[in-house]
Design an enzyme around this catalytic site. Structure first.
Site, PDB file in Angstrom:
ATOM      1  CG  ASP A 187       4.442  -8.415   1.958  1.00 57.82           C
ATOM      2  OD1 ASP A 187       4.987  -9.607   2.044  1.00 57.82           O
ATOM      3  OD2 ASP A 187       4.530  -8.092   3.043  1.00 57.82           O
ATOM      4  CG  ASP A 215       7.841 -12.109  -2.046  1.00 55.67           C
ATOM      5  OD1 ASP A 215       8.238 -13.463  -1.690  1.00 55.67           O
ATOM      6  OD2 ASP A 215       6.718 -11.786  -0.345  1.00 55.67           O
ATOM      7  CG  ASP A 257       5.397 -14.621   0.981  1.00 55.94           C
ATOM      8  OD1 ASP A 257       5.918 -15.256   0.983  1.00 55.94           O
ATOM      9  OD2 ASP A 257       5.354 -12.975   1.461  1.00 55.94           O
TER      10      ASP A 257
END
Length: 627
Positions: A503, A507, A306
């Site tokens: 995080d 996600d 990410d």
């Protein structure tokens, strides 16, 4: 500590063997055999109970070989061999229990450090309250030596905290007013005050404890694989014992074969090595939720990252200060940060944090007036100051601002006016974490063949942030569903397992879908930490490198132990089948093999993790630029 039952069984076996040996040397062979048999029976009964429990769970293991060898030795009058096997089995079980206890010691230390009460400040008075009574906004006093009970923001001017129990960092960390303090840290300096950010049950440390408990209850796929392989080894053992008996006509050879095969290193080395790996990773700030993800982590071939909060810090950072004639970068930052103390806007707070990290305490602003979402005006040390968007400051100055550098993708410019003049522009952006390029290079050296970015942010921003990293693919503007689809597509490509690092709440589905999901636990969302298999306890990515290298090392040590132990056992079984080993000699040989594989597996406690190249210190203010 090992269980009382393992102590008792080991004591019975040891007492029976040593007592019988004393009687044998005294010349009473009959009574010696009886005492040897008496020491074997409790171990054999305990073993039979464990076998029945395993069969009810649908598991068949090599404990059956131990039971058959002890029973056969007793029936054929080989009481001494049976006593040695009993001591070997009970001693191996005890040693395995002790090894696992030692390996878990660093993780269970977290449990023992959980604070139960806290000191709350109310109206200038101190109150000792249960931890559950703390809530967001409460002011908490942290005395020297106290464990921080709740996540919060430092209210005092500074604090010195020890994060070694959480991150493995050996040196204390000095934190400044306004910075976040992680629960579970230990105050090693003077007492300080903390403003609670959330309830204790929702804080970092409480979440870590829950993850530790889950990690300790897990069982590795390799251990289950060992259970399945044990059927093959059991058949081989019984077949070789029967063949030795048939070919020689001597049942003692069959007993010797059974004794050498008891117990198999396959069921000893794997759990010890993997649990030791879990403990080693925890000491380096990487909490792996069990042996299953540790083994999967060792075989990762693809990494999906990410962006915001993972590849980048997730908070705006000052990347440059462009000044006008007559003003310095230090003067612009000091004036802007002093005035921004009156604002709760995230950009304003980022400016304040940057100034506090680079210099002394800021002056208190006066006559402040904030226009929400646009900017703030007021006086700093007697001078009029305006800070905010370009349009807001232009209005305050009564005209258009002179043209400045073009804004880069993903950055924001904050204009600063001092004394009715434009003083400069502060440029903020969510940049890469320091050392990212070195980290990715290290991961590739460990066998990660593909590294991808998956973000919900705009493509232009993602491309600007990751320029020069050499990613294999970049996927932008993704929904949570599309991230899951990407994980599955990469899994279908083959080439090793897929690891996802994120995080945010968005996600969490992708973390759950990946072979190994890794969450940024220090500031990440609770949903991502719950869905992930691995949690980085400190807000840095270099834990990825440490965790991956430790997982690979633990798996390698487990396989080495299994290979060496099985090879030696098979050689010993063949020697016994050919009549070169008596049952007693075979028992002593297998005892040595089992001790050796457990001690070898404990080497996982000393794995030295791979580390990224050190990050050079950031340069200070340079007039027209500011790092």
């Amino acid at each position: 500590m090992p269980s009382r039952l393992s102590f008792a069984l080991l004591g019975c076996a040891l007492a029976g063997l040593t007592g019988g040996a004393a009687l044998w040397f005294a010349g009473d062979a009959r009574l010696a055999a009886q005492l040897w048999s008496a020491g074997v029976i409790p171990v054999l009964l305990g073993l039979l109970v464990e076998i029945l429990r395993s069969l009810r769970r649908g598991e068949v293991g090599l404990d059956i070989v131990a039971a058959v060898s002890m029973s056969a030795a007793l029936l054929l009058g080989e009481a001494l061999a049976a006593a040695v096997v009993a001591l070997m089995y009970s001693g191996g079980t005890f040693l395995e229990s002790y090894a696992e206890t030692r390996a878990r010691r660093d993780m269970t230390a977290l449990l023992s450090r959980v604070p139960r009460r806290a000191t709350r400040l109310v109206g200038g008075a101190l109150q000792e309250v249960p931890l559950e009574a703390l809530g967001p906004g409460d002011l908490v006093l942290i005395r020297r030596g106290d464990v921080v009970p709740v996540d919060g923001t430092l209210h005092s001017a500074s604090a010195l905290v020890d994060l070694s129990a959480l991150t493995g960092e050996s040196l204390p960390l000095r934190q400044s007013q306004g910075q976040e303090v992680m629960s579970g840290a230990t105050n090693v300096g003077e007492a300080f005050e903390l403003t609670a950010a959330r309830r204790a049950a929702d804080s970092t440390y409480a979440g870590i404890i829950r993850l530790v408990e889950a990690a300790q209850a897990s069982k590795a796929p390799m251990a289950r694989l060992a259970d399945r392989w044990s059927l093959v080894f059991l058949a081989l053992t019984l077949g070789l014992a029967a063949a030795a008996w048939w070919a020689s006509g001597d049942p003692i050879r069959a007993v010797a074969v059974l004794v050498v095969a008891t117990p198999c290193p396959l069921i000893l080395a794997v759990p010890v090595a993997l649990v030791a790996g879990l403990s080693r990773a925890a000491r380096h700030g990487v909490l792996i939720k069990g042996a299953r993800p540790l083994e999967a982590l060792a075989r990762i071939g693809t990494l999906i990252l990410d962006k915001t909060g993972t590849l980048t810090d997730g908070r705006p950072q000052i990347v440059a200060i462009h000044t006008e004639a007559g003003f310095s970068a230090e003067e612009v930052l000091r004036a802007a940060a002093a005035l921004d103390q009156a604002s709760h806007h995230p950009i304003a707070q980022a400016v304040v944090a940057a100034a506090l990290a680079r210099g002394p305490m800021l002056p208190i602003p006066q006559e402040t007036m904030e226009t929400p979402g646009e900017g703030v005006t007021g006086r700093v040390e007697g001078q009029w100051v305006a800070v905010g968007g370009l349009g807001f400051v232009a209005v305050q100055l009564g005209g258009d601002l002179p043209s400045g550098p073009a804004a880069q993708a993903g950055s924001v410019q904050v204009a600063v006016a001092i004394g009715q003049r434009l003083a400069g522009r502060v440029v903020l952006a969510d940049g890469l974490r320091p050392g990212t390029a070195a980290l990715l290079a290290g991961l590739r050296r460990l066998g990660v063949g593909r590294i991808l970015l998956a973000t919900g942010d705009r493509r232009a921003v993602a491309e600007a942030v990751t320029a020069g990293l050499g990613l294999d693919a970049l996927h932008a503007e993704l929904t949570p569903e599309q991230k899951v689809a990407l994980v599955r597509a990469e899994h279908a490509r083959g080439g090793g397992g897929v690891m996802m690092v994120g995080d945010g709440v968005n996600d969490a589905p992708a973390l759950a879908a990946a072979d190994v999901g890794i969450a940024m636990g220090a500031r990440g969302a609770a949903a991502s930490a719950e869905a992930a298999d691995v949690v980085l306890l400190v807000d840095r990515l270099d834990g990825l490198l440490a965790g991956l290298s430790i997982a690979q090392g633990a798996r390698r040590i487990a396989l080495q132990s299994v290979g060496a132990g099985l090879g030696l056992s098979v050689l010993g079984m063949i020697a016994a089948a050919l009549g070169h080993l008596t049952p007693v000699q075979g028992a002593l040989l297998q005892e040595a093999i089992d001790v050796a594989v457990i001690l070898n597996a404990l080497r996982a406690l000393r794995i030295t993790p791979a580390l990224a190249a050190p990050v050079p210190a950031a340069p200070g203010p340079t007039g027209q630029g500011f790092s």
